[in-house]
Design a protein around this motif. Sequence first.
Motif, PDB file in Angstrom:
ATOM      1  N   ASP A 253       0.841  -1.200   0.000  1.00 35.26           N
ATOM      2  CA  ASP A 253       0.000   0.000   0.000  1.00 35.26           C
ATOM      3  C   ASP A 253       0.874   1.248   0.000  1.00 35.26           C
ATOM      4  N   GLU A 254       0.431   2.278  -0.713  1.00 37.70           N
ATOM      5  CA  GLU A 254       1.184   3.523  -0.877  1.00 37.70           C
ATOM      6  C   GLU A 254       2.578   3.235  -1.461  1.00 37.70           C
ATOM      7  N   ILE A 255       2.610   2.454  -2.531  1.00 40.88           N
ATOM      8  CA  ILE A 255       3.854   2.038  -3.180  1.00 40.88           C
ATOM      9  C   ILE A 255       4.652   3.232  -3.690  1.00 40.88           C
ATOM     10  N   SER A 256       3.982   4.344  -3.953  1.00 43.99           N
ATOM     11  CA  SER A 256       4.672   5.524  -4.495  1.00 43.99           C
ATOM     12  C   SER A 256       5.664   6.121  -3.515  1.00 43.99           C
ATOM     13  N   GLU A 257       5.582   5.735  -2.227  1.00 40.52           N
ATOM     14  CA  GLU A 257       6.399   6.369  -1.197  1.00 40.52           C
ATOM     15  C   GLU A 257       7.711   5.648  -0.930  1.00 40.52           C
ATOM     16  N   ILE A 258       7.987   4.529  -1.597  1.00 47.05           N
ATOM     17  CA  ILE A 258       9.236   3.820  -1.295  1.00 47.05           C
ATOM     18  C   ILE A 258      10.420   4.551  -1.948  1.00 47.05           C
ATOM     19  N   THR A 259      11.592   4.402  -1.338  1.00 44.22           N
ATOM     20  CA  THR A 259      12.790   5.120  -1.776  1.00 44.22           C
ATOM     21  C   THR A 259      13.309   4.569  -3.109  1.00 44.22           C
ATOM     22  N   PRO A 260      14.100   5.359  -3.824  1.00 43.53           N
ATOM     23  CA  PRO A 260      14.700   4.871  -5.079  1.00 43.53           C
ATOM     24  C   PRO A 260      15.504   3.585  -4.897  1.00 43.53           C
ATOM     25  N   ASP A 261      16.264   3.455  -3.784  1.00 48.15           N
ATOM     26  CA  ASP A 261      17.043   2.238  -3.537  1.00 48.15           C
ATOM     27  C   ASP A 261      16.137   1.018  -3.404  1.00 48.15           C
ATOM     28  N   LEU A 262      15.044   1.195  -2.656  1.00 46.25           N
ATOM     29  CA  LEU A 262      14.133   0.068  -2.467  1.00 46.25           C
ATOM     30  C   LEU A 262      13.381  -0.242  -3.766  1.00 46.25           C
ATOM     31  N   GLN A 263      13.131   0.774  -4.586  1.00 42.13           N
ATOM     32  CA  GLN A 263      12.517   0.530  -5.891  1.00 42.13           C
ATOM     33  C   GLN A 263      13.379  -0.420  -6.720  1.00 42.13           C
TER      34      GLN A 263
END
Length: 463
Positions: A253-263
């Motif tokens: 949920d709220e996938i847009s909030e994960i950091t670039p590294d975690l992406q």
Amino acid sequence: MKPYTYQKKVMNDKVLIIDDSPSIRNSLKDYLSDLKLKILSASEGEEGLKVMKREPVDLVVTDLRMPGIDGIKVLRRVKELDRNLPVIVMTTLDDVESTIEAMQAGAYDCIEKPVDPQKLITAVRRAIKSKKLGEQFTINLPEGEFNPQTDIKLIGKTPQMKDIFKKTGQISSSKVTVLLQGESGTGKELIARMIHYSGITKNHPFVAVNCTAVTESLLESEFFGHIKGSFTGATRDKKGKFELAGEGTILLDEISEITPDLQVKLLRVIQEKEFERVGGEFPIPMKARIIAATNRDLQKLVAEGKFREDLYYRLNVFSINIPPLRERREDIPDLVVHFLRKINQELHKSVTKIPYDVMENLQNYNWIGNVRELENTLMQAVVLSNGDVLEMENILLRHKESEMNPIVDRTSLSLADVEKEQIQLVLNHLNWDKRKACQVLGISKPTLYSKIATYDLVPPKKD
């Protein structure tokens, strides 16, 4: 066939006063003389119950302390005869325990002795109005208990919702990755659960991760788990959400909030179908279906360079866009019936009647918080209800200006702004009765006092 119907009835306003003091009975009768009511009276509880059986009444006003059966027993007996008949109990100023017991037993209101004529008139007017509304317009809720397991379902008959039903059926028989997009409160998690429980994953775990509820430093550990000693505080091995989901479903949920590294790491998991715990050396197969949810426009974030394009396309294999509630107002009556049934069971209440004008107001309101705001509003209204009618004065609507003007943009409000506004609204509505405000808001007294101090809330000035 609709799950609710409206029925009109003719009313005769009769009030039964039960008190062992003739002078008090006469005083109460004088106080109510301008309301054009038919007043019946009895000197003790048993006599009052006999009067009720001879001649149906619309309201009972009973003393608490009387010879024979007391007011609490009268109240319970009245509710056995007619659970929808309002009862006002007269108590002494310092009898707090009896007041609480009376309200728990279903009293419409408690007023203190010596009786303030204006308070009595107001309470009687409200009680009779509530009974009238309840008997004129009745919602018939489906029979049987609400089961939170079997009653996980989407509510709606609009074309937008029917399209979502079809898509849910199409994807539930496979483990294709799904992207859910919609405003906050539209029901993204509910749709994810429907996909999970209606298909091949139903006998496996459903695991939800709110990406904004976990600190950035711990999010990778939350996703993939960790090995003991891999970082400060890692005192034991821990399985991550992907591992706990097994062959079921993981909702990000709220996938847009994960950091670039975690992406980058998430992209690798989706591509390779495996992951490693933080500090681990061996890959673990990833067998769960991924459902990602967001209230933001991911495509726009990709264009702005804030979200990886390759990850976006990996997540957007099958997408479902959930409409805001204001775009499917025809579904609101069915949602109200569904939530009332659920809330009545949770709170052990029986609010089963709703006036037509209240339903109309609910349909016309511009629900900024969508389905979640509707459910929370109904929850508060049921807590505030003293009878079986959902009264308009108990419907605490926050966004008066957006109700009148749907164009007003309140999406820039922070969660703190919304929380502050809601707490202020509830306190003002309850005349700053903090005990009842805690009950309505579902928080403890220390938490309420902390919020009042944090947001610098004060009672409104009296004219």
